[in-house]
Design an enzyme around this catalytic site. Structure first.
Site, PDB file in Angstrom:
ATOM      1  CB  CYS A  18     -10.555  -6.741  21.208  1.00 38.05           C
ATOM      2  SG  CYS A  18     -11.538  -5.601  22.177  1.00 38.05           S
ATOM      3  CB  CYS A  25      -1.520  -0.750   7.741  1.00 45.37           C
ATOM      4  SG  CYS A  25      -2.884  -1.655   7.037  1.00 45.37           S
ATOM      5  CB  CYS A  53      -0.897  -0.017   1.234  1.00 51.97           C
ATOM      6  SG  CYS A  53      -1.826   1.496   1.440  1.00 51.97           S
ATOM      7  CB  CYS A  66      -8.374   0.983   2.130  1.00 48.53           C
ATOM      8  SG  CYS A  66      -7.946   0.149   3.659  1.00 48.53           S
ATOM      9  CB  CYS A 113      -2.353   4.976   6.454  1.00 46.32           C
ATOM     10  SG  CYS A 113      -4.001   4.475   6.842  1.00 46.32           S
ATOM     11  CD  GLN A 136     -15.897 -10.550  16.354  1.00 47.58           C
ATOM     12  OE1 GLN A 136     -14.793 -10.160  15.995  1.00 47.58           O
ATOM     13  NE2 GLN A 136     -16.241 -10.640  17.628  1.00 47.58           N
ATOM     14  CG  PHE A 163     -19.418  -7.275  27.361  1.00 43.16           C
ATOM     15  CD1 PHE A 163     -19.425  -5.903  27.617  1.00 43.16           C
ATOM     16  CD2 PHE A 163     -19.026  -8.140  28.375  1.00 43.16           C
ATOM     17  CE1 PHE A 163     -19.037  -5.414  28.867  1.00 43.16           C
ATOM     18  CE2 PHE A 163     -18.645  -7.659  29.620  1.00 43.16           C
ATOM     19  CZ  PHE A 163     -18.645  -6.291  29.866  1.00 43.16           C
TER      20      PHE A 163
HETATM   21  C1  SAM Z   1     -16.123  -6.703  21.413  1.00 39.16           C
HETATM   22  S1  SAM Z   1     -17.827  -6.415  21.185  1.00 39.16           S
HETATM   23  C2  SAM Z   1     -18.412  -8.059  21.231  1.00 39.16           C
HETATM   24  C3  SAM Z   1     -19.709  -8.288  20.508  1.00 39.16           C
HETATM   25  C4  SAM Z   1     -20.109  -9.728  20.299  1.00 39.16           C
HETATM   26  N1  SAM Z   1     -19.768 -10.578  21.405  1.00 39.16           N
HETATM   27  C5  SAM Z   1     -19.570 -10.281  19.003  1.00 39.16           C
HETATM   28  O1  SAM Z   1     -18.714 -11.165  19.008  1.00 39.16           O
HETATM   29  O2  SAM Z   1     -20.031  -9.799  17.946  1.00 39.16           O
HETATM   30  C6  SAM Z   1     -18.236  -5.744  22.725  1.00 39.16           C
HETATM   31  C7  SAM Z   1     -19.696  -5.382  22.884  1.00 39.16           C
HETATM   32  O3  SAM Z   1     -19.873  -4.891  24.215  1.00 39.16           O
HETATM   33  C8  SAM Z   1     -20.820  -3.843  24.203  1.00 39.16           C
HETATM   34  N2  SAM Z   1     -20.613  -3.044  25.415  1.00 39.16           N
HETATM   35  C9  SAM Z   1     -19.684  -2.096  25.640  1.00 39.16           C
HETATM   36  N3  SAM Z   1     -19.771  -1.616  26.876  1.00 39.16           N
HETATM   37  C10 SAM Z   1     -20.784  -2.276  27.469  1.00 39.16           C
HETATM   38  C11 SAM Z   1     -21.368  -2.216  28.761  1.00 39.16           C
HETATM   39  N4  SAM Z   1     -20.920  -1.368  29.677  1.00 39.16           N
HETATM   40  N5  SAM Z   1     -22.391  -3.024  29.048  1.00 39.16           N
HETATM   41  C12 SAM Z   1     -22.849  -3.893  28.112  1.00 39.16           C
HETATM   42  N6  SAM Z   1     -22.345  -3.994  26.853  1.00 39.16           N
HETATM   43  C13 SAM Z   1     -21.321  -3.195  26.536  1.00 39.16           C
HETATM   44  C14 SAM Z   1     -20.509  -3.126  22.900  1.00 39.16           C
HETATM   45  O4  SAM Z   1     -21.618  -2.366  22.487  1.00 39.16           O
HETATM   46  C15 SAM Z   1     -20.184  -4.289  21.951  1.00 39.16           C
HETATM   47  O5  SAM Z   1     -21.336  -4.740  21.291  1.00 39.16           O
END
Ligand code: SAM
Length: 561
Positions: free
Chosen positions: A510, A155, A146, A254, A152, A383, A414
């Site tokens: 993550c 990356c 790239c 990109c 950028c 994702q 989450f």
């Molecule tokens: C890394 S993502 C994981 C989503 C899902 N597990 C997936 O694999 O697609 C984290 C998620 O946590 C949510 N989140 C962030 N802070 C939060 C909170 N305080 N309470 C509940 N959910 C939360 C975000 O909106 C997001 O959807």
């Protein structure tokens, strides 16, 4: 191998950017969540986290520091010859001052690289430097395909051999788990806990979502902006310059996004500056202008398996007539099946609109993950590397080790749009998902219905603010999935999990720094709060979801002791 002289190196904490990880993550707030997502186009889950690198110093080495003289600390503005030793948090190159061992962090310095760097920021126990000139290149150098790779904000390691990238990521996870998580290297080895990182087979064009920003003055690498009065030819559409919310590097292509998404980017680049169209970029300083962001999402037609694209224009006001010529141009691209307009009137730089309008065909695209179909709307989490999400979810499925007799309860914390829980639902009794974003909850419910899954319940709630009533809506789970964003789990949630004592927790993270901290809490307890840990770390699997970027995903299996 580093050519750094080893004599005279002081014994000091080589991990000062990990300090004070014990600070609990801030409570969720919508504005803070979205503000960071827009400042960092590649980092969907990079929210309010108190970035480990910016934590104030509470180093265990403090006493040691008291003895250090002023000359120990490099001065701001000082130029030093340095050699990068390894990649550390956020992909920054770790270097040490030759005669003192003082730690310096440099963006885009790669292992083995000898360079001149200028000290730009001083923290108590480390400093940040900016690379001025490479004197000899790093090990494992490869040509970056790239043209923007060196500048950028997306990356950072494209010109580091991919094998070296994953090696560095694996090493980083291991160091964090030992230093922050307090697991011994010996235990990680002898009990086969730490697994080798799973690389990503597809290293380019893997992202299904990119967010580009419009800017009134294009950023010229080197940090110089043209000083003449800006005109349309200076307008930029691209990615933010590293670390700057107000500077945009113009990008025509990109290498991380799909080819159809690049076709759309090119089509828009070809015409949006035409004065006849009357389009202006939104200026984040003066708050004047119309076009804020261009978000491109790539999904898949479930019937044909071919890519389908959503184009989302984020604008400061609702003026569909202004977008009409752009819409006409891009609907000629066959993969485009959805064009939406998010109107965001706030002065912030966020991409989530207060109102959303569908300008062409539908407001969602579809994607297939582990045999299930998901509808994705402009602002819902999904994702971003679909190919590697298959791998990630496969590992989660293995760790869940479900009996398959429909007797188990899964708690999916989450849960986003419910993807993890739904992929497990057919083999369990019931899935309960928790998530803070209301739109994600409605997407999760719709996704369950669309896949004929009737044993999943999704509940909107803030997991940073749970109280004594939390847990009354579901029976005791057999398996807990916890997939927080970068700040990791709040202490309230940790305490709850330690009290609940579910037999198994699968922690998906993550951010290996907060992951290591939370593993320490769950396994070893929190001494200062008199809380005992009750889990055993059985397995930790790093997965590379984002080649050429510093991001690292980990899946951890914890079992009740
Ligand atoms: C890394 S993502 C994981 C989503 C899902 N597990 C997936 O694999 O697609 C984290 C998620 O946590 C949510 N989140 C962030 N802070 C939060 C909170 N305080 N309470 C509940 N959910 C939360 C975000 O909106 C997001 O959807």
């Amino acid at each position: 191998m580093t050519t750094m002289p080893s004599h005279g190196l002081r014994c000091l904490n080589s991990y000062p950017w990990l300090q004070n990880l014990r600070r609990p993550p801030p409570s969720y707030s919508r504005s803070s969540l979205s503000s960071l997502s827009s400042s960092s186009p590649l980092e969907d889950s990079e929210e309010t986290q108190s970035d480990a690198a910016t934590y104030p110093n509470t180093n265990s080495n403090t006493n040691n520091n008291k003895k250090k003289t002023d000359s120990y600390f490099p001065k701001r503005g000082q130029t030093l010859e340095l050699v990068c030793e390894s990649l550390a948090f956020k992909g920054k190159g770790l270097c040490k001052v030759a005669d003192t061992g003082f730690v310096l962090m440099c963006d885009r310095a790669l292992p083995g690289e000898r360079f001149l760097g200028r000290v730009t920021r001083k923290k108590d126990n480390y400093a940040e430097v900016t690379k001025l000139k490479t004197l000899s290149p790093h090990w494992d150098f490869v040509e970056a395909p790239c043209e923007y790779a060196l500048h950028c904000g997306g990356c950072k390691t494209q010109n580091l051999l991919y094998e070296a990238q994953v090696r560095a990521k694996e090493q980083q996870v291991r160091e964090l788990v030992v230093r922050v998580g307090k697991f011994s290297d010996k235990d990680l080895e002898s009990f086969d806990i730490m697994k080798p990182i799973v690389p990503c087979d597809i290293q380019f064009h893997y992202r299904n979502k990119m967010e580009f920003s419009f800017g009134s003055k294009t950023w010229v690498p080197g940090g110089l902006l043209k000083d003449k009065q800006s005109d349309a030819s200076d307008y930029a559409l691209g990615l933010h310059a590293p670390g700057f919310f107000d500077k945009v590097l113009n990008v025509n292509k990109c290498f991380l996004q799909s080819e159809p998404a690049n076709k759309v980017l090119k089509a828009i680049q070809d015409c949006w500056r035409d004065p006849k169209l009357g389009l202006s970029p939104y200026d984040v300083r003066s708050h004047v202008g119309f076009l804020k962001h261009l978000m491109l999402r790539t999904g898949r037609d479930v019937n044909t398996g071919l890519p389908e694209l959503m184009v989302n224009f984020v604008t400061s006001s609702h003026k569909p007539e202004l977008l009409k010529p752009l819409v006409e141009k891009i609907t000629a691209i066959p993969e485009v099946v959805s064009i939406v307009n998010n109107v965001n009137t706030s002065v912030g730089n966020t991409s989530v609109g207060e109102d959303e309008y569908t300008l062409y065909e539908k407001s969602t695209i579809t994607e297939v993950l582990r045999g299930l179909t998901f509808e994705i709307s402009a602002n819902s989490f999904f994702q971003t590397n679909t190919h590697q999400a298959e791998v990630l979810y496969g590992i989660i499925g293995d760790y869940a080790d479900l009996k398959g007799d429909g007797s188990e309860i899964v708690l999916d914390l989450f849960c986003g749009t419910g993807t993890i829980g739904l992929t497990l639902a057919r083999r369990v009794k019931h899935v309960y998902g928790y998530e803070v974003v209301p739109q994600a909850i409605s997407d999760a419910c719709r996704n369950a219905k669309m896949n004929n899954i009737h044993n999943a319940t999704f509940i909107q709630g803030d997991l940073n603010k749970i109280d004594v009533d939390f847990g009354k809506d579901f029976p005791k789970p057999d398996i807990i999935i916890s997939d927080p964003n970068r700040p990791g789990m709040h202490m309230k949630l940790i305490k709850y999990l330690l009290k609940l004592q579910a037999p198994r927790i699968i922690y998906v993270s993550c951010n290996p720094a907060t992951c290591a901290r939370d593993l320490d809490y769950l396994c070893h307890g929190v001494v200062e709060k008199n809380i005992e840990g009750c889990y055993k770390l059985k397995s930790l699997q790093p997965v590379d979801m984002f080649p050429h970027t510093p991001h690292i995903e980990c899946v951890c299996l914890l079992e009740l002791q």
